[in-house]
Scaffold this motif. Structure first.
Motif, PDB file in Angstrom:
ATOM      1  N   PRO A 157     -51.304  27.268 -43.088  1.00  0.00           N
ATOM      2  CA  PRO A 157     -52.405  27.521 -44.017  1.00  0.00           C
ATOM      3  C   PRO A 157     -53.139  28.823 -43.705  1.00  0.00           C
ATOM      4  O   PRO A 157     -53.534  29.544 -44.629  1.00  0.00           O
ATOM      5  N   GLN A 158     -53.312  29.128 -42.412  1.00  0.00           N
ATOM      6  CA  GLN A 158     -53.990  30.366 -42.059  1.00  0.00           C
ATOM      7  C   GLN A 158     -53.149  31.584 -42.436  1.00  0.00           C
ATOM      8  O   GLN A 158     -53.678  32.593 -42.930  1.00  0.00           O
ATOM      9  N   ASP A 159     -51.835  31.501 -42.234  1.00  0.00           N
ATOM     10  CA  ASP A 159     -50.958  32.602 -42.640  1.00  0.00           C
ATOM     11  C   ASP A 159     -51.062  32.850 -44.146  1.00  0.00           C
ATOM     12  O   ASP A 159     -51.125  33.999 -44.599  1.00  0.00           O
ATOM     13  N   ARG A 160     -51.071  31.782 -44.920  1.00  0.00           N
ATOM     14  CA  ARG A 160     -51.164  31.935 -46.372  1.00  0.00           C
ATOM     15  C   ARG A 160     -52.505  32.528 -46.771  1.00  0.00           C
ATOM     16  O   ARG A 160     -52.583  33.381 -47.653  1.00  0.00           O
ATOM     17  N   ALA A 161     -53.574  32.076 -46.124  1.00  0.00           N
ATOM     18  CA  ALA A 161     -54.903  32.615 -46.423  1.00  0.00           C
ATOM     19  C   ALA A 161     -54.963  34.104 -46.101  1.00  0.00           C
ATOM     20  O   ALA A 161     -55.532  34.903 -46.859  1.00  0.00           O
ATOM     21  N   ASP A 162     -54.360  34.501 -44.975  1.00  0.00           N
ATOM     22  CA  ASP A 162     -54.370  35.909 -44.580  1.00  0.00           C
ATOM     23  C   ASP A 162     -53.517  36.757 -45.526  1.00  0.00           C
ATOM     24  O   ASP A 162     -53.895  37.874 -45.893  1.00  0.00           O
ATOM     25  N   MET A 163     -52.364  36.222 -45.936  1.00  0.00           N
ATOM     26  CA  MET A 163     -51.508  36.963 -46.858  1.00  0.00           C
ATOM     27  C   MET A 163     -52.184  37.141 -48.210  1.00  0.00           C
ATOM     28  O   MET A 163     -52.120  38.215 -48.825  1.00  0.00           O
ATOM     29  N   ILE A 164     -52.856  36.104 -48.675  1.00  0.00           N
ATOM     30  CA  ILE A 164     -53.566  36.198 -49.955  1.00  0.00           C
ATOM     31  C   ILE A 164     -54.678  37.240 -49.865  1.00  0.00           C
ATOM     32  O   ILE A 164     -54.891  38.035 -50.796  1.00  0.00           O
ATOM     33  N   ALA A 165     -55.402  37.256 -48.742  1.00  0.00           N
ATOM     34  CA  ALA A 165     -56.454  38.260 -48.556  1.00  0.00           C
ATOM     35  C   ALA A 165     -55.863  39.670 -48.610  1.00  0.00           C
ATOM     36  O   ALA A 165     -56.455  40.596 -49.184  1.00  0.00           O
ATOM     37  N   TRP A 166     -54.706  39.863 -48.013  1.00  0.00           N
ATOM     38  CA  TRP A 166     -54.033  41.168 -48.023  1.00  0.00           C
ATOM     39  C   TRP A 166     -53.610  41.541 -49.438  1.00  0.00           C
ATOM     40  O   TRP A 166     -53.853  42.671 -49.899  1.00  0.00           O
ATOM     41  N   LEU A 167     -53.017  40.615 -50.155  1.00  0.00           N
ATOM     42  CA  LEU A 167     -52.578  40.904 -51.520  1.00  0.00           C
ATOM     43  C   LEU A 167     -53.764  41.206 -52.438  1.00  0.00           C
ATOM     44  O   LEU A 167     -53.652  42.022 -53.356  1.00  0.00           O
ATOM     45  N   LYS A 168     -54.886  40.551 -52.186  1.00  0.00           N
ATOM     46  CA  LYS A 168     -56.093  40.852 -52.968  1.00  0.00           C
ATOM     47  C   LYS A 168     -56.549  42.294 -52.771  1.00  0.00           C
ATOM     48  O   LYS A 168     -57.155  42.902 -53.664  1.00  0.00           O
ATOM     49  N   SER A 169     -56.246  42.852 -51.596  1.00  0.00           N
ATOM     50  CA  SER A 169     -56.678  44.222 -51.302  1.00  0.00           C
ATOM     51  C   SER A 169     -55.811  45.272 -52.003  1.00  0.00           C
ATOM     52  O   SER A 169     -56.175  46.452 -52.048  1.00  0.00           O
ATOM     53  N   TYR A 187     -57.411  28.694 -47.987  1.00  0.00           N
ATOM     54  CA  TYR A 187     -57.875  30.032 -48.373  1.00  0.00           C
ATOM     55  C   TYR A 187     -59.338  30.012 -48.802  1.00  0.00           C
ATOM     56  O   TYR A 187     -59.990  31.052 -48.885  1.00  0.00           O
ATOM     57  N   ILE A 188     -59.872  28.803 -49.068  1.00  0.00           N
ATOM     58  CA  ILE A 188     -61.291  28.655 -49.372  1.00  0.00           C
ATOM     59  C   ILE A 188     -62.075  28.285 -48.113  1.00  0.00           C
ATOM     60  O   ILE A 188     -63.121  28.863 -47.832  1.00  0.00           O
ATOM     61  N   THR A 189     -61.554  27.317 -47.342  1.00  0.00           N
ATOM     62  CA  THR A 189     -62.314  26.807 -46.194  1.00  0.00           C
ATOM     63  C   THR A 189     -62.304  27.756 -45.005  1.00  0.00           C
ATOM     64  O   THR A 189     -63.302  27.862 -44.297  1.00  0.00           O
ATOM     65  N   VAL A 190     -61.197  28.431 -44.744  1.00  0.00           N
ATOM     66  CA  VAL A 190     -61.136  29.288 -43.559  1.00  0.00           C
ATOM     67  C   VAL A 190     -61.195  30.764 -43.898  1.00  0.00           C
ATOM     68  O   VAL A 190     -61.398  31.604 -43.025  1.00  0.00           O
ATOM     69  N   GLY A 191     -61.037  31.122 -45.170  1.00  0.00           N
ATOM     70  CA  GLY A 191     -61.015  32.522 -45.528  1.00  0.00           C
ATOM     71  C   GLY A 191     -59.747  33.184 -45.031  1.00  0.00           C
ATOM     72  O   GLY A 191     -58.894  32.561 -44.408  1.00  0.00           O
ATOM     73  N   GLY A 192     -59.605  34.449 -45.308  1.00  0.00           N
ATOM     74  CA  GLY A 192     -58.400  35.155 -44.904  1.00  0.00           C
ATOM     75  C   GLY A 192     -58.713  36.477 -44.248  1.00  0.00           C
ATOM     76  O   GLY A 192     -59.721  37.122 -44.550  1.00  0.00           O
ATOM     77  N   LEU A 224     -50.735  31.728 -55.974  1.00  0.00           N
ATOM     78  CA  LEU A 224     -49.987  32.287 -54.847  1.00  0.00           C
ATOM     79  C   LEU A 224     -49.837  31.261 -53.731  1.00  0.00           C
ATOM     80  O   LEU A 224     -48.782  31.165 -53.101  1.00  0.00           O
ATOM     81  N   GLU A 225     -50.884  30.497 -53.494  1.00  0.00           N
ATOM     82  CA  GLU A 225     -50.822  29.445 -52.478  1.00  0.00           C
ATOM     83  C   GLU A 225     -49.683  28.474 -52.792  1.00  0.00           C
ATOM     84  O   GLU A 225     -48.891  28.105 -51.917  1.00  0.00           O
ATOM     85  N   VAL A 226     -49.572  28.068 -54.042  1.00  0.00           N
ATOM     86  CA  VAL A 226     -48.496  27.158 -54.447  1.00  0.00           C
ATOM     87  C   VAL A 226     -47.137  27.834 -54.291  1.00  0.00           C
ATOM     88  O   VAL A 226     -46.181  27.243 -53.779  1.00  0.00           O
ATOM     89  N   PHE A 227     -47.048  29.081 -54.720  1.00  0.00           N
ATOM     90  CA  PHE A 227     -45.781  29.815 -54.625  1.00  0.00           C
ATOM     91  C   PHE A 227     -45.296  29.916 -53.182  1.00  0.00           C
ATOM     92  O   PHE A 227     -44.104  29.778 -52.895  1.00  0.00           O
TER      93      PHE A 227
END
Length: 258
Positions: free
Chosen positions: A239-251, A148-153, A215-218
């Motif tokens: 990892p990409q799915d998690r990064a994308d989901m985290i980006a969505w939840l941040k919104s 979620y840091i290296t590839v973004g979401g 959230l990543e750990v969860f």
């Protein structure tokens, strides 16, 4: 004469089988490993573990120097009771292979959240790489930086991934709870604290605030299915799915007035 030929043929086959069996016994999984695949496989681990020397612990201990050290060797990390009781033994390739495959079956009552790496080829390649990497004092920071840091979401893709979650969760500010709590404003919220929702004991006592790291750990942690609790959700393995989901939840947050 024909009988003698068949007998000789049988003896040749027997010698061949014996030779193959001897070779197979001597050959090890390490002989067939592809350690170059290790860094990619290890991305499943970086949510909970640092690997570089001198880096702080995460949810799990730093893995630098892991091989052949005692199972609960680090004085500045709080291990589970299950691991502490095994501290008179060392991590070996065989023990790690069994543990990484099914942590909760290998060492019951471990606090490790990871579901397990079931693919034997992935474990062979990961451990072959780790044996060298855990001794390397100059690893690149990219090795143990979460996706979620290296590839973004991508929040729009995260919204698509969220579709199955709608069965249990709402995500609009004025909507009520469903089977699971409303997730609007989840970032920065203490776990188990949404007003009007009755949490499972596991989540109610979880002393964390939801952010990208927690959230990543969860998303990857081990969960036994239990209807009516958060454990009805299993995991996001990519990892990409998690990064994308985290980006969505941040919104899912109130808009700030400019």
């Amino acid at each position: 004469m024909f009988s003698d030929h068949k007998k000789q043929h049988g003896q040749v086959l027997m010698m061949l089988f014996v030779g193959i069996a001897f070779w197979a016994e001597k050959a090890t999984a390490q002989d067939f490993s592809q350690p170059e695949r290790g860094p990619k496989i290890f991305k499943q681990c970086v949510s909970c573990h640092n690997l570089r020397k001198g880096q702080p612990h995460r949810v799990g201990p730093n893995l630098h120097g892991l091989f052949d050290r005692n199972i609960a060797a680090l004085d500045d990390f709080s291990y589970s009771k299950a691991l502490t009781e095994l501290n008179d033994t060392k991590w070996t390739r065989d023990k790690l292979n069994k543990f990484v495959a099914r942590p909760h079956k290998s060492i019951p009552q471990t606090d490790m959240k990871f579901v397990g790496l079931l693919n034997p080829h992935d474990r062979i390649d990961l451990l072959a790489w780790l044996e060298e990497a855990t001794r390397d004092p100059a690893l690149s920071p990219e090795i143990d930086t979460p996706a979620y840091i290296t590839v973004g979401g991508d929040a729009s893709r995260g919204k698509q991934l969220f579709r199955p979650c709608k069965a249990c969760h709402t995500y609009s500010e004025k909507k009520g709870h469903k089977i699971g709590p409303n997730l609007f404003g989840i970032i920065g919220r203490k776990a188990g604290s949404a007003k009007g929702y009755s949490y499972s004991p596991t989540l109610a006592k979880r002393d964390v605030y939801w952010n990208a790291e927690t959230l990543e750990v969860f998303f990857i942690e081990y969960k036994e299915f239990a209807q009516g609790t958060h454990t009805a959700f299993q995991s996001l393995k990519s990892p990409q799915d998690r990064a994308d989901m985290i980006a969505w939840l941040k919104s899912l947050a109130p808009r700030r007035n400019e």
